[in-house]
Design an enzyme around this catalytic site. Structure first.
Site: not given
Ligand code: URA
Length: 244
Positions: A101-103
């Protein structure tokens, strides 16, 4: 297998920490202290760390974690940012995130020490659906944008597969996709004129984020893990049946 690697695979410590344990004389093989991290060992060698015998493959575990914003989903971060793995500090086995998941995305991510399961769950050919709750800019989401998201959007790396899309509020949708391309949801929404303002993953296959608080984790039950295993197995069987 090298002794240090064997200890790491058994979930005792990272490979580097295992080397330090060996040098400190905390590891025995067949009852004798061994100081060589490169010694070749296997399950029959009688390896013990701090007096605890390590035989056989370790038990597989899967955790659900509610990843907060700003936490990275790699096992380690070169910039020293907190990682999802550090959110499960009480687990001695080495865990790896299942996908990314993206930050700047929050929500449900799985961690496991079962590399084969992680691979199957993230490989696009297994078609595991993931649902994202998305708040977007660009005004209310109209039927045309919804239709384009459902049918597939042309991105620089090709068309996206058909998606399930539900409008929850004027500028909030739930989007279910089976692929896992880099920043896919952000790029899909941007392509239809609605840049993402907030993104949260709320399901992964049959699992729901539910009431897990941000930063919290829970270990999946054996039944839940079996459902995940069955899920990736049944997609493969279905593809074989279709001959694709
Ligand atoms: N799609 C994105 O754009 N970001 C994520 O983190 C997950 C899916």
């Amino acid at each position: 297998m090298r002794l240090a690697k064997y200890l790491a695979h058994a979930g005792v410590a990272s490979r580097r920490a295992a080397e330090a344990m060996i040098r400190d004389g905390r590891v025995t093989v067949a009852g004798d202290v061994v100081l060589d991290p490169a010694l070749d060992v296997d399950e029959r060698s009688g390896v013990a760390a701090d007096g605890r015998r390590l035989d056989g493959p370790e038990r597989h575990v899967v955790y659900a974690v509610n990843k907060p914003l700003g936490v990275v989903s790699t096992a380690q971060d070169t910039h020293g940012r907190p990682t999802v793995v550090s959110l499960v500090p009480d687990e001695p086995r080495r865990l790896y995130p299942v996908g990314r998941l993206d930050a700047d995305t929050s929500g449900l991510i799985l961690l496991t020490n079962d590399g084969a399961l992680a691979h199957r769950l993230t490989h696009p050919s297994f078609e595991v659906g993931k649902t994202y709750r998305v708040r977007v800019g660009g005004g209310p989401v109209g039927e045309q944008a919804l239709g384009r998201l459902r049918e597939g959007v042309r991105l620089r790396d090709g068309m996206t597969a058909p998606a399930r899309v539900v409008r929850v509020r004027k500028a909030e949708i739930e989007l279910t996709i089976h692929e896992g391309r880099n920043r896919q949801v952000r790029r899909m929404c941007e392509a239809v004129g609605h840049p993402v303002e907030a993104l949260q993953r709320v399901t992964f296959g049959p699992l729901r984020l539910g009431v897990l608080a941000p930063g919290a984790h829970r270990r999946l039950s054996d039944a839940e893990v079996e459902r995940l295993r069955g899920l990736s197995g049944s997609a493969a069987t279905e593809r074989k049946r279709r001959g694709s």
